[in-house]
Design a protein around this motif. Sequence first.
Motif: not given
Length: 381
Positions: A344-346, A318-326
């Motif tokens: 989620e979006n590739g 999991k990595i933070e992207l736009n303030g959320v760990h995705q």
Amino acid sequence: MIIFRTRKKVQMDDLNDENLQKKPVVVLTRLPEFTLNALQPPTPQQFDSEAESHGSSDSDMLWEPGDDSGDSDFGAKKKTQHKHNNSKHKKPNEVTVPTPLGSIINNSTGNNSLSNSSVCNNDGNTTNKAAEISPIIVSAAFASHSNETRNVRPDLPEPEIKLDMVVLARRRVMRWQRGKIVEIINKDDGRVKYKVIFDEKGKSLVSGHHIAKETTPKLDQLYVGARVLIQSPEDEQCFLPGLLSELPSRKNRLRFLVFLDDHTPVYVSLPSLYLVCRQMDDPLGDLPESPHKCFMAQYLRSWPYPHLTHYKEGQILKIELNGVHQKCHVELVDCSLMKVVFEENGETDWIHRGSLRLEHMSKFLELKQNRGSKADDSDSK
């Protein structure tokens, strides 16, 4: 008398018999399984692609989260293995993380921290969770040669800045452009300002630490923490500021690592670098207050023993992207960097293996800081 001599002769003949003489015998004994596990070398995933062995001089600190089962046989074997390796290969300047830290981190990550062992689902079938195992976090010496770990500004004269010189100057925070110095202004307080007219129209009044020479610097001028520029891959008229974070070595395939001011890491060659003319006493002085500034402060403090997570291609994290760990998976590992693909979006992204955007790394450093704060509080009492 005759009988006595006869008996003595028989006894001596018996002792000279080859069948009665002692011969060496080799006896093979099978060692217990736990002893074999302790003697086995570390597994490849514990090190980056350039590291050779746990016993090399590059290795300094190794930490791996414990598994959720706690007292499983697999977990016991791994603890035994690390104990053997640390005692056998420990260096004079080696730094180790106490065992309680591993258990604290394991408890804090909850279900996100999975062991390498297989788990059984409800219908009794065994499911392999290897793709979601927790990473190993290691603090390893970047290199052994001082020219590869230099983090002090060399004692060299500063480059001369003069009128009509073509330079790269700051126009905005993340946009430096080519221009010419048309005036040098000496302020009453001793500061020196330079008026620059840019090739793409416009002008600006900047200080010496917002000017870089357009020529390629020499290797002996560069050091970890230096302010540098690289050309933007999207706009050849734009140059991006950053901090030099690695010098060329066998571990990074003889490249320079630069952390741009927006936290983007990139490997470049020497001709792609431009050195800022006037380096600030505080290498972070030109960075705005941000998580990136906190990360770079921690990075420079720990250099040349940076914290790195070790992932394998295909591993889920999991990595933070736009303030959320995705959730994403590792597509490629390149020395201190890795390329990830978000599920989620590739989208793809390059990230440093010690970045605070990594969920495990951010938790590791947070707990390490909390332990240090508690230790300071106890010492003050």
